[in-house]
Design a protein around this motif. Sequence first.
Motif, mmCIF file in Angstrom:
data_model
loop_
_atom_site.group_PDB
_atom_site.id
_atom_site.type_symbol
_atom_site.label_atom_id
_atom_site.label_comp_id
_atom_site.label_asym_id
_atom_site.label_seq_id
_atom_site.Cartn_x
_atom_site.Cartn_y
_atom_site.Cartn_z
ATOM 1 N N UNK A 208 38.976 46.001 49.434
ATOM 2 C CA UNK A 208 38.857 45.321 48.140
ATOM 3 C C UNK A 208 40.217 45.219 47.463
ATOM 4 N N UNK A 209 41.020 46.243 47.609
ATOM 5 C CA UNK A 209 42.350 46.223 47.003
ATOM 6 C C UNK A 209 43.228 45.198 47.706
ATOM 7 N N UNK A 210 43.162 45.155 49.044
ATOM 8 C CA UNK A 210 43.928 44.147 49.787
ATOM 9 C C UNK A 210 43.480 42.737 49.446
ATOM 10 N N UNK A 211 42.172 42.527 49.387
ATOM 11 C CA UNK A 211 41.632 41.218 49.033
ATOM 12 C C UNK A 211 42.007 40.854 47.596
ATOM 13 N N UNK A 212 41.909 41.814 46.687
ATOM 14 C CA UNK A 212 42.277 41.577 45.295
ATOM 15 C C UNK A 212 43.734 41.171 45.150
ATOM 16 N N UNK A 213 44.600 41.797 45.913
ATOM 17 C CA UNK A 213 46.027 41.468 45.873
ATOM 18 C C UNK A 213 46.269 40.052 46.397
ATOM 19 N N UNK A 214 45.596 39.694 47.491
ATOM 20 C CA UNK A 214 45.740 38.343 48.049
ATOM 21 C C UNK A 214 45.210 37.291 47.066
ATOM 22 N N UNK A 215 44.075 37.557 46.450
ATOM 23 C CA UNK A 215 43.510 36.617 45.474
ATOM 24 C C UNK A 215 44.416 36.504 44.256
ATOM 25 N N UNK A 216 44.997 37.611 43.837
ATOM 26 C CA UNK A 216 45.935 37.594 42.714
ATOM 27 C C UNK A 216 47.140 36.703 43.033
ATOM 28 N N UNK A 217 47.674 36.835 44.244
ATOM 29 C CA UNK A 217 48.820 36.005 44.642
ATOM 30 C C UNK A 217 48.433 34.518 44.647
ATOM 31 N N UNK A 218 47.259 34.200 45.176
ATOM 32 C CA UNK A 218 46.783 32.815 45.175
ATOM 33 C C UNK A 218 46.606 32.307 43.745
#
Length: 194
Positions: free
Chosen positions: A77-87
């Motif tokens: 979830x943290x990895x996905x959250x970081x990727x979504x934040x960058x997008x």
Amino acid sequence: MNTLVSKSFFIIGVMVWLIIRIPYQREQKENIIINDQKTIQEKIVRLLVLMGIMFIPLVYVLFPRLNFTNHSLPIWAIGLGTAILALSLWLFWRSHHDLGKNWSSTLQIREGHTLTTNGVYQNIRHPMYTSVLLLCIAQALLLPNWIAGLSGLISFSIAYATRVNQEEQMLLNRFGSEYEAYRQRTKRLVPYLF
């Protein structure tokens, strides 16, 4: 990855979000407004969004007051959250860039306002709203707290529900059949879905 790291990612993301907007806010001040539909309701809704995306998460990060609603998140979830934040940050910047002088933080039409249908606006009518939605999803994934994690999604949902139809009506009034044709070939938030 611990919560300090995920909290730091989110706070840095919000700071970058604010920095992205600075040059466009400066440019907006030069605009001559010919149609201003700012209302007290809009001011309240904007304040609500700021509270949900900035104030409540900041309180959560800096003080233990909201810790009673903490929960755990899996590492993915943290990895996905970081990727979504960058997008989200890229789309936020790109939306501002493509709008240029047509951007306004409130419901306004400026002198010389043109309908933007290129760049990210080619398929999405409201990519800036999409970027904020993505930011709120990242917030929920990076802040393991029921209040601070979800406050952005809740406040954004209220803002979106109360504002998007007004914005579209204002653009329809300004651009008429050109905007109607644009509405017919694009989606509001997510291309090919909504």
